[in-house]
Design an enzyme around this catalytic site. Structure first.
Site, PDB file in Angstrom:
ATOM      1  N   ASP A 189       0.832  -1.215  -0.142  1.00  0.00           N
ATOM      2  CA  ASP A 189      -0.089   0.057   0.140  1.00  0.00           C
ATOM      3  C   ASP A 189       0.702   1.327  -0.074  1.00  0.00           C
ATOM      4  O   ASP A 189       2.084   1.206   0.155  1.00  0.00           O
ATOM      5  CB  ASP A 189      -0.863   0.022   1.239  1.00  0.00           C
ATOM      6  CG  ASP A 189      -0.085   0.088   2.613  1.00  0.00           C
ATOM      7  OD1 ASP A 189       0.975  -0.672   2.772  1.00  0.00           O
ATOM      8  OD2 ASP A 189      -0.657   0.774   3.425  1.00  0.00           O
ATOM      9  N   GLU A 192       3.640   1.559   2.664  1.00  0.00           N
ATOM     10  CA  GLU A 192       4.601   0.295   2.311  1.00  0.00           C
ATOM     11  C   GLU A 192       4.385  -1.034   3.463  1.00  0.00           C
ATOM     12  O   GLU A 192       5.604  -1.518   3.681  1.00  0.00           O
ATOM     13  CB  GLU A 192       5.865   0.928   2.362  1.00  0.00           C
ATOM     14  CG  GLU A 192       5.943   2.199   1.429  1.00  0.00           C
ATOM     15  CD  GLU A 192       7.391   2.502   1.308  1.00  0.00           C
ATOM     16  OE1 GLU A 192       7.907   3.365   2.179  1.00  0.00           O
ATOM     17  OE2 GLU A 192       7.809   2.466   0.092  1.00  0.00           O
TER      18      GLU A 192
HETATM   19  C1  NOJ Z   1       7.782   1.781   8.193  1.00  0.00           C
HETATM   20  C2  NOJ Z   1       6.655   2.595   7.804  1.00  0.00           C
HETATM   21  O1  NOJ Z   1       5.576   2.431   8.292  1.00  0.00           O
HETATM   22  C3  NOJ Z   1       6.586   2.879   6.529  1.00  0.00           C
HETATM   23  O2  NOJ Z   1       5.341   3.599   5.931  1.00  0.00           O
HETATM   24  C4  NOJ Z   1       7.882   3.317   6.011  1.00  0.00           C
HETATM   25  O3  NOJ Z   1       7.807   3.463   4.639  1.00  0.00           O
HETATM   26  C5  NOJ Z   1       8.989   2.215   6.339  1.00  0.00           C
HETATM   27  N1  NOJ Z   1       8.826   2.199   7.748  1.00  0.00           N
HETATM   28  C6  NOJ Z   1      10.218   3.097   5.786  1.00  0.00           C
HETATM   29  O4  NOJ Z   1      10.519   4.522   6.373  1.00  0.00           O
HETATM   30  C1  NOJ Z   2       6.787   6.468   4.657  1.00  0.00           C
HETATM   31  C2  NOJ Z   2       5.373   6.629   4.086  1.00  0.00           C
HETATM   32  O1  NOJ Z   2       4.603   5.630   4.622  1.00  0.00           O
HETATM   33  C3  NOJ Z   2       5.462   6.293   2.456  1.00  0.00           C
HETATM   34  O2  NOJ Z   2       4.246   6.629   2.028  1.00  0.00           O
HETATM   35  C4  NOJ Z   2       6.414   7.209   1.687  1.00  0.00           C
HETATM   36  O3  NOJ Z   2       6.650   6.931   0.493  1.00  0.00           O
HETATM   37  C5  NOJ Z   2       7.946   7.148   2.280  1.00  0.00           C
HETATM   38  N1  NOJ Z   2       7.771   7.190   3.770  1.00  0.00           N
HETATM   39  C6  NOJ Z   2       8.878   8.249   1.950  1.00  0.00           C
HETATM   40  O4  NOJ Z   2       8.477   9.554   2.153  1.00  0.00           O
END
Ligand code: NOJ
Ligand code: NOJ
Length: 438
Positions: A189, A192
């Site tokens: 999603d 991530e």
């Molecule tokens: C965990 C976070 O929930 C996610 O959104 C993020 O992209 C990763 N760590 C990497 O920063």
């Molecule tokens: C975490 C976020 O959840 C994700 O959507 C984003 O792409 C990365 N950080 C980088 O900003």
């Protein structure tokens, strides 16, 4: 005082848009610092200048596509020819960056979530694939392609952005073909974290395919246009299934196979409504299902963040989803409100206000009731309530930004101090994108 004067003062107050620290011009400046900063290749958009704890010094496909979409929107309205040209040249750099990223990954790996700042795909463990990336990237490039064609640059577009040939090698066509194949496949999603099918991803895919079909037709690639339209219809059908009538809101993920438990109330749904807006009203801001979801999302964050209880003269600080455990540094803590999520809600109410203002058939009481507003005795009253509501979210972000308008990723749910990746590029893009609706 006579009534007219009172009314005038009232109106002036409502519509004066002044914040103490944040300002969209300042946000643009801070955003531009994160495009091709020193040590990076041209066209690279770093998610944040932060290189450790957390390391966001990468070119994320999703962040970059959304940031460059905002750059494009600002370019279109910019009056100063010199500034306009600077923004335009960033768009050209972005096109070259996309070409190089796509070639480095290859067609079947276009769902790669991020790239090193020297252009190499990131190959460490990560939540992949992420199918929103190619779709969002296509949407941004398609806007640029149409703009260039209107300007008489069709030849350039044909050579650099959209070429009918298959296998697809041009940037837009590659992303569209990928989207047409993978719209129904599981992926990670926006955040991530969870694997499945996602509302926001599907909304982006639908818009990419529909706006892509239009562009293909414009360039005489009719077979491809038909193909993208047929796929878009399937995506629309899929999107309908995210509405859960029992829960009374749109769910963010279906068929989840991996990742944390979520109640499925997620601001990514509102982001999907914005990013997937194809101008045809499909799950648009005025859709009653979207209204219900927006209300529930806000309600859930009002209850869990202490800053929302102590400072109720400001709008509600909004996070990603209530069960979030990512605090900007670690994934085993309590999640916080995010600037980009708070601006997304502000943008929601501004876009809704605009939409209703231009519509001749607004059921005032119905909208008022659905949004849990009170005292909307006229259309004007309703519109100013919506605008006020929107400004509350801006005020909230303004309150937690630093004195020079800097915004990081999050703000502490307990004391409001900023947390997570500093100067998050997407925070600034979300601010500008919302402010463009003011
Ligand atoms: C965990 C976070 O929930 C996610 O959104 C993020 O992209 C990763 N760590 C990497 O920063
Ligand atoms: C975490 C976020 O959840 C994700 O959507 C984003 O792409 C990365 N950080 C980088 O900003």
């Amino acid at each position: 005082m006579n009534y007219l004067l009172i009314a005038l003062l009232f109106t002036a107050n409502l519509f004066a848009v002044e914040f103490n620290k944040i300002d969209d011009k300042k946000s643009l400046e801070l955003l531009l610092n994160n495009i091709h900063p020193s040590g990076t290749e041209k066209g690279v958009v770093v998610a944040s200048p932060s290189k450790s704890q957390p390391n966001y010094f990468y070119h994320w496909v999703r962040d970059a596509a959304l940031v460059m979409s905002t750059i494009f929107d600002v370019m279109v309205v910019e009056q100063d020819p010199i500034k306009k040209n600077q923004l335009k040249s960033l768009m050209y750099d972005f096109v070259a960056r996309v070409q190089s990223n796509q070639q480095a990954s290859g067609f079947f790996n276009l769902g790669e979530p991020k790239y090193h700042v020297d252009g190499r795909p990131f190959t460490g463990p990560w939540g992949r694939p992420q199918h929103d990336g190619p779709a969002l990237r296509a949407v941004t490039l398609i806007k640029f392609a149409n703009y260039l064609i209107d300007e008489g640059q069709e030849q350039w577009v044909r050579e650099n952005l959209y070429t009918p040939e298959l296998p697809a090698l041009s940037p837009i066509k590659m992303d569209l073909e990928y989207t047409a194949i993978y719209f129904n496949s599981h992926g990670f999603d926006y955040w991530e974290e969870v694997m499945g099918l996602h509302f926001s991803t599907a909304m982006a895919q639908r818009r990419a395919l529909l706006s892509g079909a239009k562009l293909a037709r414009r360039l005489g690639d009719n077979g491809a246009a038909d193909f993208y339209e047929i796929k878009a219809q399937k995506v629309s059908k899929l999107i309908e299934t995210f509405w859960n009538p029992n829960k009374g809101h749109i769910e963010s993920t279906l068929n989840q196979t991996r990742g944390v438990y979520k109640s499925q109330l997620d601001v990514s749904v509102i982001l999907g409504v914005h990013h997937g807006d194809n101008g045809d009203g499909f799950f648009g801001v005025e859709d009653s299902r979207v209204m219900a979801t927006a209300v529930k999302i806000e309600e859930s964050f009002k209850q869990i963040y202490s800053i929302n209880k102590s400072q109720d003269h400001l709008g509600t600080a909004i996070g990603r989803y209530p069960e979030d455990t990512y605090d900007g540094y670690r994934t085993d803590r309590l999640g916080n409100p995010w600037f980009l999520a708070t601006f997304a809600m502000g943008e929601y109410y501004l876009r809704l206000e605009k939409r209703l203002r231009n519509s001749s058939s607004v059921n005032i009481q119905d909208v008022c009731h659905r949004l849990q507003l009170s005292g909307c005795d006229s259309k004007d009253k309703l519109l100013s309530k919506l605008r006020n509501k929107a400004l509350g979210f801006f005020k909230r972000a303004d309150y937690h930004a630093d004195d020079n308008g800097h915004m990081d990723e999050q703000m502490s749910r307990f004391n409001g101090f900023m947390m997570g990746a500093r100067d998050l590029t997407w925070s600034y893009a979300a601010h500008i994108s919302a402010a463009l609706q003011l």
